[in-house]
Design a protein around this motif. Structure first.
Motif, PDB file in Angstrom:
ATOM      1  N   ASN A 652       0.825  -1.206   0.000  1.00 58.71           N
ATOM      2  CA  ASN A 652       0.000   0.000   0.000  1.00 58.71           C
ATOM      3  C   ASN A 652       0.863   1.262   0.000  1.00 58.71           C
ATOM      4  O   ASN A 652       0.504   2.271   0.607  1.00 58.71           O
ATOM      5  CB  ASN A 652      -0.933   0.004   1.223  1.00 58.71           C
ATOM      6  CG  ASN A 652      -1.910  -1.155   1.202  1.00 58.71           C
ATOM      7  OD1 ASN A 652      -2.534  -1.428   0.171  1.00 58.71           O
ATOM      8  ND2 ASN A 652      -2.032  -1.843   2.318  1.00 58.71           N
ATOM      9  N   PHE A 653       2.002   1.190  -0.671  1.00 56.72           N
ATOM     10  CA  PHE A 653       2.876   2.361  -0.734  1.00 56.72           C
ATOM     11  C   PHE A 653       2.191   3.457  -1.552  1.00 56.72           C
ATOM     12  O   PHE A 653       1.412   3.182  -2.477  1.00 56.72           O
ATOM     13  CB  PHE A 653       4.214   1.999  -1.369  1.00 56.72           C
ATOM     14  CG  PHE A 653       5.035   1.058  -0.527  1.00 56.72           C
ATOM     15  CD1 PHE A 653       5.417   1.414   0.754  1.00 56.72           C
ATOM     16  CD2 PHE A 653       5.430  -0.192  -1.016  1.00 56.72           C
ATOM     17  CE1 PHE A 653       6.167   0.547   1.538  1.00 56.72           C
ATOM     18  CE2 PHE A 653       6.168  -1.057  -0.240  1.00 56.72           C
ATOM     19  CZ  PHE A 653       6.540  -0.690   1.045  1.00 56.72           C
ATOM     20  N   LEU A 654       2.515   4.699  -1.227  1.00 60.85           N
ATOM     21  CA  LEU A 654       1.890   5.825  -1.910  1.00 60.85           C
ATOM     22  C   LEU A 654       2.918   6.894  -2.215  1.00 60.85           C
ATOM     23  O   LEU A 654       4.054   6.834  -1.748  1.00 60.85           O
ATOM     24  CB  LEU A 654       0.742   6.397  -1.063  1.00 60.85           C
ATOM     25  CG  LEU A 654       1.072   6.864   0.363  1.00 60.85           C
ATOM     26  CD1 LEU A 654       1.593   8.276   0.403  1.00 60.85           C
ATOM     27  CD2 LEU A 654      -0.173   6.726   1.239  1.00 60.85           C
ATOM     28  N   GLY A 655       2.512   7.860  -3.000  1.00 62.88           N
ATOM     29  CA  GLY A 655       3.388   8.973  -3.334  1.00 62.88           C
ATOM     30  C   GLY A 655       4.283   8.661  -4.509  1.00 62.88           C
ATOM     31  O   GLY A 655       4.075   7.717  -5.268  1.00 62.88           O
ATOM     32  N   LYS A 656       5.323   9.476  -4.641  1.00 63.99           N
ATOM     33  CA  LYS A 656       6.220   9.374  -5.785  1.00 63.99           C
ATOM     34  C   LYS A 656       7.463   8.553  -5.429  1.00 63.99           C
ATOM     35  O   LYS A 656       8.025   8.700  -4.343  1.00 63.99           O
ATOM     36  CB  LYS A 656       6.629  10.775  -6.229  1.00 63.99           C
ATOM     37  CG  LYS A 656       7.396  10.805  -7.534  1.00 63.99           C
ATOM     38  CD  LYS A 656       7.640  12.232  -7.980  1.00 63.99           C
ATOM     39  CE  LYS A 656       8.356  12.265  -9.331  1.00 63.99           C
ATOM     40  NZ  LYS A 656       8.578  13.659  -9.789  1.00 63.99           N
ATOM     41  N   ILE A 657       7.864   7.667  -6.344  1.00 66.52           N
ATOM     42  CA  ILE A 657       9.082   6.875  -6.151  1.00 66.52           C
ATOM     43  C   ILE A 657      10.274   7.827  -6.110  1.00 66.52           C
ATOM     44  O   ILE A 657      10.436   8.649  -7.013  1.00 66.52           O
ATOM     45  CB  ILE A 657       9.254   5.846  -7.280  1.00 66.52           C
ATOM     46  CG1 ILE A 657       8.093   4.852  -7.274  1.00 66.52           C
ATOM     47  CG2 ILE A 657      10.581   5.112  -7.147  1.00 66.52           C
ATOM     48  CD1 ILE A 657       8.067   3.936  -8.472  1.00 66.52           C
ATOM     49  N   PRO A 658      11.113   7.766  -5.059  1.00 69.42           N
ATOM     50  CA  PRO A 658      12.249   8.681  -4.968  1.00 69.42           C
ATOM     51  C   PRO A 658      13.146   8.576  -6.196  1.00 69.42           C
ATOM     52  O   PRO A 658      13.320   7.497  -6.776  1.00 69.42           O
ATOM     53  CB  PRO A 658      12.980   8.210  -3.710  1.00 69.42           C
ATOM     54  CG  PRO A 658      11.946   7.497  -2.915  1.00 69.42           C
ATOM     55  CD  PRO A 658      11.026   6.863  -3.908  1.00 69.42           C
ATOM     56  N   LEU A 682       7.098   3.682 -13.122  1.00 73.98           N
ATOM     57  CA  LEU A 682       5.651   3.654 -13.315  1.00 73.98           C
ATOM     58  C   LEU A 682       5.241   4.888 -14.122  1.00 73.98           C
ATOM     59  O   LEU A 682       6.077   5.698 -14.520  1.00 73.98           O
ATOM     60  CB  LEU A 682       4.945   3.640 -11.957  1.00 73.98           C
ATOM     61  CG  LEU A 682       5.218   2.434 -11.046  1.00 73.98           C
ATOM     62  CD1 LEU A 682       4.498   2.618  -9.718  1.00 73.98           C
ATOM     63  CD2 LEU A 682       4.777   1.132 -11.711  1.00 73.98           C
ATOM     64  N   ASN A 683       3.941   5.035 -14.330  1.00 71.12           N
ATOM     65  CA  ASN A 683       3.453   6.205 -15.048  1.00 71.12           C
ATOM     66  C   ASN A 683       3.768   7.478 -14.277  1.00 71.12           C
ATOM     67  O   ASN A 683       3.924   7.468 -13.048  1.00 71.12           O
ATOM     68  CB  ASN A 683       1.937   6.104 -15.255  1.00 71.12           C
ATOM     69  CG  ASN A 683       1.576   4.930 -16.157  1.00 71.12           C
ATOM     70  OD1 ASN A 683       2.353   4.568 -17.046  1.00 71.12           O
ATOM     71  ND2 ASN A 683       0.411   4.354 -15.926  1.00 71.12           N
ATOM     72  N   ASN A 684       3.849   8.574 -15.024  1.00 63.73           N
ATOM     73  CA  ASN A 684       4.041   9.857 -14.371  1.00 63.73           C
ATOM     74  C   ASN A 684       2.873  10.124 -13.424  1.00 63.73           C
ATOM     75  O   ASN A 684       1.739   9.713 -13.667  1.00 63.73           O
ATOM     76  CB  ASN A 684       4.139  10.979 -15.400  1.00 63.73           C
ATOM     77  CG  ASN A 684       5.429  10.903 -16.198  1.00 63.73           C
ATOM     78  OD1 ASN A 684       6.439  10.410 -15.693  1.00 63.73           O
ATOM     79  ND2 ASN A 684       5.393  11.377 -17.426  1.00 63.73           N
ATOM     80  N   CYS A 685       3.190  10.817 -12.368  1.00 65.27           N
ATOM     81  CA  CYS A 685       2.162  11.095 -11.375  1.00 65.27           C
ATOM     82  C   CYS A 685       1.094  12.015 -11.956  1.00 65.27           C
ATOM     83  O   CYS A 685       1.398  13.099 -12.457  1.00 65.27           O
ATOM     84  CB  CYS A 685       2.773  11.736 -10.128  1.00 65.27           C
ATOM     85  SG  CYS A 685       3.930  10.641  -9.276  1.00 65.27           S
TER      86      CYS A 685
END
Length: 761
Positions: A652-658, A682-685
């Motif tokens: 359930n990770f969230l936010g942007k991949i560092p 992944l896709n752009n936020c």
């Protein structure tokens, strides 16, 4: 006045001064030479010996020689720092041994260019200092004055810059033994204009584990006729074995193993009538003339020719005259073994290695006659049928190492010797439980039962194996709980793919030597212990040595299986995957900074990845997939520059991949299954995904604001509910004033009564 002041001081002052200068460069953290500071008489200093008549120093022995027990090798504490070669200025010094320490510098700065006083020195050993070696020498010119030197051992010192090493030792006319193993020596270099007659007395020559990449030159075997021991293993010597080797008619010990020698063994080798040790394993030798070549070497007690390309038949005729044979290695060869079923060999072996040969399906009957076997390796030899009585009797006699892996043995495990310390029965079809008699094998150091059909509980056995370092019970049907009491020497524990259940015992994380833990694919449940993880070898760097007598082992790391023969382990691993573990992952786990592989996948862990994961600089494989972990992926994860395998999927990770050079190099499969995770790969936020975190924060903020607002409203309501009523309702206000006046009057009366009473008393 101390007792020492009454002792006779007989040490020569000049010798004492030289020893004191030598000591200045030594770091003695363990007090090994503390007497050098407490004793006035240098002849009473540890390691120093003086002549009883002249009182001059004649011997300095500061070796920290490891105590090698075949079962339990231990190492004494050692000296570190600098070897100051001013020690050679001791005028009457005849014996100098500084071997097996951790010296990392050798200094000639204070030494006189002409060491005339060292002419008495006949024994010099500076070997095995610091692994890997940092001791270096640019030249060996300082050897020339040591005209009496008979024994010279510089093994482990980096001599790669010394191109004239042969000329340098040629200046030593009395030299009998020369050991220069692991010195990074390059190809044989010889100056044809120099006469090497000074080496004619040489008896022992050890040049093993260097960078010798040439062929064996013919002149090399003409240096000395009296050579009895020649050791050239672990180089890259190629070409054929030269016929000039036959010039060494006194040769007793010949080791050419671990090279790239080709061709056949010369028939003339049978003329070396005194040869006792012949090591030719791990080469590229071929041919089928082994019987005629070796059968006349009646003095032979050690024969190792395995791992070559030999072919042809081998029969009892090959060994008919080898009555002294004690060690035999024919492993990984294509020989066709043609032994009569009733053959009784003329020898009694201590060590027999026939792994990776075609012996089966019947167990070789001649091996049953060997009453003195200490080590037997028949792994991968196609055996399935045994004479149960003879087989059981044989196995119980083998007192050191027993390797029967990768065969087709069935039935129950055999009893083993009470003195056995390493057994490998992996990759067979043994069934049943571990025999109760194994409890008597107190010296067991390594057990490998991987991939059988074994079952039952192991609790009653493990607590008795106090010396156990490696326990591999993986891929079986063992059940019960994980034992609480285990050997404090445990380094490798593999219980993978069994039926173990219950919780992981806290004691397991107090195993200071443990560096490979695999409990994957069991039925373990509950949370991980919250305690101080005293897994010292996973926190601080320790040199993991090879275990030559523990067989092979299976390590699962980086998402795949590694099969490591003759175990050399430096993989520091924790694998708890595919269980029913739950709760938060303890922060202590992420403080194991030496870990290279961590797999917690396919469990029910919750919580977040802590920022401290950035301290695990050596991590190469991290799998946290298929859990219930949440929160953001910490930026510190991008600092892990060695990571090669990463799987954070299905959480359930969230936010942007560092953003970091490593994290974006992994494909989508490393991150999928986290609906609110975005960013490369992944896709752009999107606005929705970017705002999910802020939404989460807003929700959290709203909750906090509501809480504070509620508290404020409650306070205000309470305040105005009372004070407002007093202010607006006159009857309530008058009643409140009368109440306050009454309380004041009562306090005043009580105070005056107490005061008058005090005055009367």
């Amino acid at each position: 006045m101390s007792i020492n002041d009454h002792k006779l001081v007989r040490c020569n002052e000049k010798d004492k001064e030289t020893l004191s200068i030598f000591k200045k460069g030594i770091n003695d953290s363990y007090g090994l030479i503390s007497t050098w500071s407490t004793e006035k008489d240098c002849c009473a200093w540890k390691g120093v010996s003086c002549d009883n008549i002249t009182n001059r120093v004649t011997k300095l022995d500061l070796t920290s020689l490891p105590y090698f027990d075949l079962k339990f090798p231990t190492y004494f504490k050692t000296l570190t720092g600098e070897i100051n070669m001013c020690i050679l200025e001791l005028e009457f010094l005849s014996y100098l041994d500084l071997s097996n320490n951790d010296f990392d510098v050798i200094s000639f700065t204070t030494i006189q260019h002409n060491i005339t006083h060292a002419s008495n020195l006949f024994y010099l050993d500076l070997s095995n200092n610091f692994v890997p070696s940092t001791l270096q020498m640019d030249n060996l010119d300082w050897l020339s004055p040591l005209s009496s030197l008979k024994y010279l051992n510089l093994s482990g010192i980096d001599l790669h810059k010394v191109t004239n090493w042969l000329q340098a030792v040629n200046t030593l006319p009395s030299l009998l033994e020369l050991q220069l193993s692991r010195c990074y020596l390059n190809n044989f270099i010889i100056n044809p204009s120099i006469q090497y007659s000074n080496l004619s007395s040489l008896l022992t020559l050890d040049l093993s584990a260097n960078n010798l990449t040439s062929q064996l030159p013919n002149w090399f075997f003409n240096l000395t006729k009296d050579l009895t021991e020649l050791m050239l293993p672990e180089n890259n010597i190629h070409g054929e074995i030269p016929s000039s080797l036959l010039n060494l008619q006194n040769l007793r010990y010949l080791d050419l193993s671990y090279n790239k020698l080709q061709g056949s063994i010369p028939d003339e080798i049978s003329q070396l009538a005194n040869i006792q040790h012949l090591g030719l394993e791990y080469n590229m030798l071929s041919g089928s003339n082994i019987p005629s070549t070796l059968e006349n070497l009646s003095s032979l007690n050690y024969l190792s020719i395995g791992r070559n390309n030999f072919s042809g038949e081998i029969s009892e005729n090959t060994f008919s005259k080898l009555s002294n044979l004690d060690f035999l290695d024919l492993s990984s060869s294509n020989f066709v073994f043609q032994f009569n079923l009733d053959w009784v060999p003329p020898f009694q072996l201590s060590y027999l290695h026939l792994e990776n040969t075609n012996q089966g399906p019947n167990f070789p009957s001649w091996i049953y006659t060997q009453k003195s076997l200490q080590s037997l390796d028949l792994s991968s030899s196609g055996i399935s049928l045994v004479d149960k009585n003879k087989f059981s009797s044989l196995i119980e006699r083998i007192s050191i190492a027993l390797y029967l892996s990768n065969n087709s043995f069935t039935g129950g495990l055999p009893n083993i010797s009470p003195n056995a310390f390493s057994v490998d029965f992996s990759y067979n079809s043994f069934s049943g439980s571990i025999p109760h008699s194994w409890k008597n094998s107190k010296d067991l150091q390594s057990i490998n039962l991987w991939n059988n059909k074994l079952s039952g509980e192991v609790l009653e056995h493990v607590s008795d194996w106090k010396q156990l370092g490696i326990l591999n019970l993986g891929e079986n049907e063992f059940s019960g709980t994980i034992p609480i009491k285990m050997s404090q020497n445990l380094e490798v524990l593999i219980l993978r793919a069994n039926q173990f259940e219950g919780t992981i015992p806290t004691q397991l994380f107090n195993q200071s030597s443990l560096f490979h833990l695999d409990l994957a694919h069991n039925k373990l449940s509950g949370s991980m212990p919250e305690c101080i993880y005293n897994l010292t070898d996973m926190v601080t760097f320790t040199w993991q040595d090879s275990f030559e007598h523990v067989g092979s082992i299976e390590l699962f790391t980086k998402g795949q299986e590694y099969y490591i023969p003759k175990l050399f382990i430096n993989r520091k691993t924790i694998d708890l995957s595919a269980n029913n573990l739950s709760g938060k992952v303890p922060l202590e786990l992420f403080q194991l900074v030496q870990l290279q592989t961590l797999n917690l996948s396919h469990n029910n862990f919750i919580g977040t990845i802590p920022r401290t994961i950035g301290g695990m600089k050596l991590i190469e494989s991290l799998d946290l997939s298929n859990n219930k972990l949440s929160g953001e992926i910490p930026q510190s994860l991008a600092l892990l520059s060695f990571i090669e395998v990463l799987n954070l999927s299905c959480n359930n990770f969230l936010g942007k991949i560092p953003i970091g050079t490593q994290l974006q190099s992994f494909n989508v499969s490393s991150y999928i299954g986290n609906p609110y995770l975005c960013g490369a790969p992944l896709n752009n936020c999107t606005t929705k995904e970017e705002n999910h975190k802020s939404t989460e924060n807003e929700v959290d903020g709203s909750i906090r604001e509501s809480l504070y607002l509620g508290m404020g409203v409650g306070f205000a309501a309470g305040f105005w509910g009372i004070c407002g009523s007093l202010f607006l309702i006159r009857k309530w206000r008058h009643a409140y004033y009368r109440f306050v006046d009454g309380v004041g009057d009562k306090l005043y009366v009580t105070l005056m009564v107490k005061l008058n009473s005090f005055r009367r008393n």
